[in-house]
Motif scaffolding. Sequence first.
Motif, PDB file in Angstrom:
ATOM      1  N   THR A  39     -49.068  25.289 -65.999  1.00 35.87           N
ATOM      2  CA  THR A  39     -50.149  25.289 -65.015  1.00 35.87           C
ATOM      3  C   THR A  39     -50.450  23.881 -64.500  1.00 35.87           C
ATOM      4  O   THR A  39     -51.147  23.721 -63.510  1.00 35.87           O
ATOM      5  N   ASP A  40     -49.946  22.854 -65.176  1.00 32.32           N
ATOM      6  CA  ASP A  40     -50.185  21.477 -64.763  1.00 32.32           C
ATOM      7  C   ASP A  40     -49.248  20.570 -65.547  1.00 32.32           C
ATOM      8  O   ASP A  40     -48.733  20.962 -66.597  1.00 32.32           O
ATOM      9  N   ASP A  58     -54.043  12.855 -60.803  1.00 32.75           N
ATOM     10  CA  ASP A  58     -53.300  13.411 -59.671  1.00 32.75           C
ATOM     11  C   ASP A  58     -53.685  14.857 -59.408  1.00 32.75           C
ATOM     12  O   ASP A  58     -53.006  15.575 -58.693  1.00 32.75           O
ATOM     13  N   GLY A  59     -54.789  15.296 -59.996  1.00 30.27           N
ATOM     14  CA  GLY A  59     -55.221  16.673 -59.794  1.00 30.27           C
ATOM     15  C   GLY A  59     -54.355  17.640 -60.588  1.00 30.27           C
ATOM     16  O   GLY A  59     -53.491  17.234 -61.351  1.00 30.27           O
ATOM     17  N   VAL A  60     -54.614  18.908 -60.416  1.00 28.25           N
ATOM     18  CA  VAL A  60     -53.839  19.943 -61.100  1.00 28.25           C
ATOM     19  C   VAL A  60     -52.690  20.343 -60.193  1.00 28.25           C
ATOM     20  O   VAL A  60     -52.903  20.792 -59.074  1.00 28.25           O
ATOM     21  N   ARG A  61     -51.465  20.144 -60.673  1.00 28.27           N
ATOM     22  CA  ARG A  61     -50.311  20.503 -59.857  1.00 28.27           C
ATOM     23  C   ARG A  61     -49.097  20.760 -60.731  1.00 28.27           C
ATOM     24  O   ARG A  61     -48.968  20.192 -61.802  1.00 28.27           O
ATOM     25  N   THR A  62     -48.234  21.608 -60.232  1.00 29.03           N
ATOM     26  CA  THR A  62     -47.048  21.968 -61.005  1.00 29.03           C
ATOM     27  C   THR A  62     -45.783  21.348 -60.426  1.00 29.03           C
ATOM     28  O   THR A  62     -44.694  21.631 -60.906  1.00 29.03           O
ATOM     29  N   THR A  63     -45.916  20.503 -59.399  1.00 29.90           N
ATOM     30  CA  THR A  63     -44.739  19.804 -58.895  1.00 29.90           C
ATOM     31  C   THR A  63     -44.278  18.819 -59.960  1.00 29.90           C
ATOM     32  O   THR A  63     -45.087  18.305 -60.741  1.00 29.90           O
TER      33      THR A  63
END
Length: 101
Positions: A39-40, A58-63
């Motif tokens: 999820t992150d 960097d916020g929540v991100r899956t990249t």
Amino acid sequence: SLTVKPTGVAGPVTVAATAGLKKVTLSWTAPAAGATAVTDYVVQYRKSTSATWITFADGVRTTRTATVTGLTSKVAYVFRVAAKNSAGIGPWSATVARIPT
């Protein structure tokens, strides 16, 4: 039939880093399958002379890339990444060190 739902934290990732002007760009592999979906990704860094890790906001991100900016030129930094899912944060990657230009 029996459906098995994967659980547990995600496994470790492998990190690569490229230094730039006052920044370092990171990229990493996805953890091996078998855990609950990622999820992150949590990115942390520190100066090589410091023992204190800083979490990169960097916020929540899956990249699977991040560019850590605002670094000091010609100072060595160490980076690590962990995958996060509903079970928590997985193990940290092996660290990678770079010196921004």
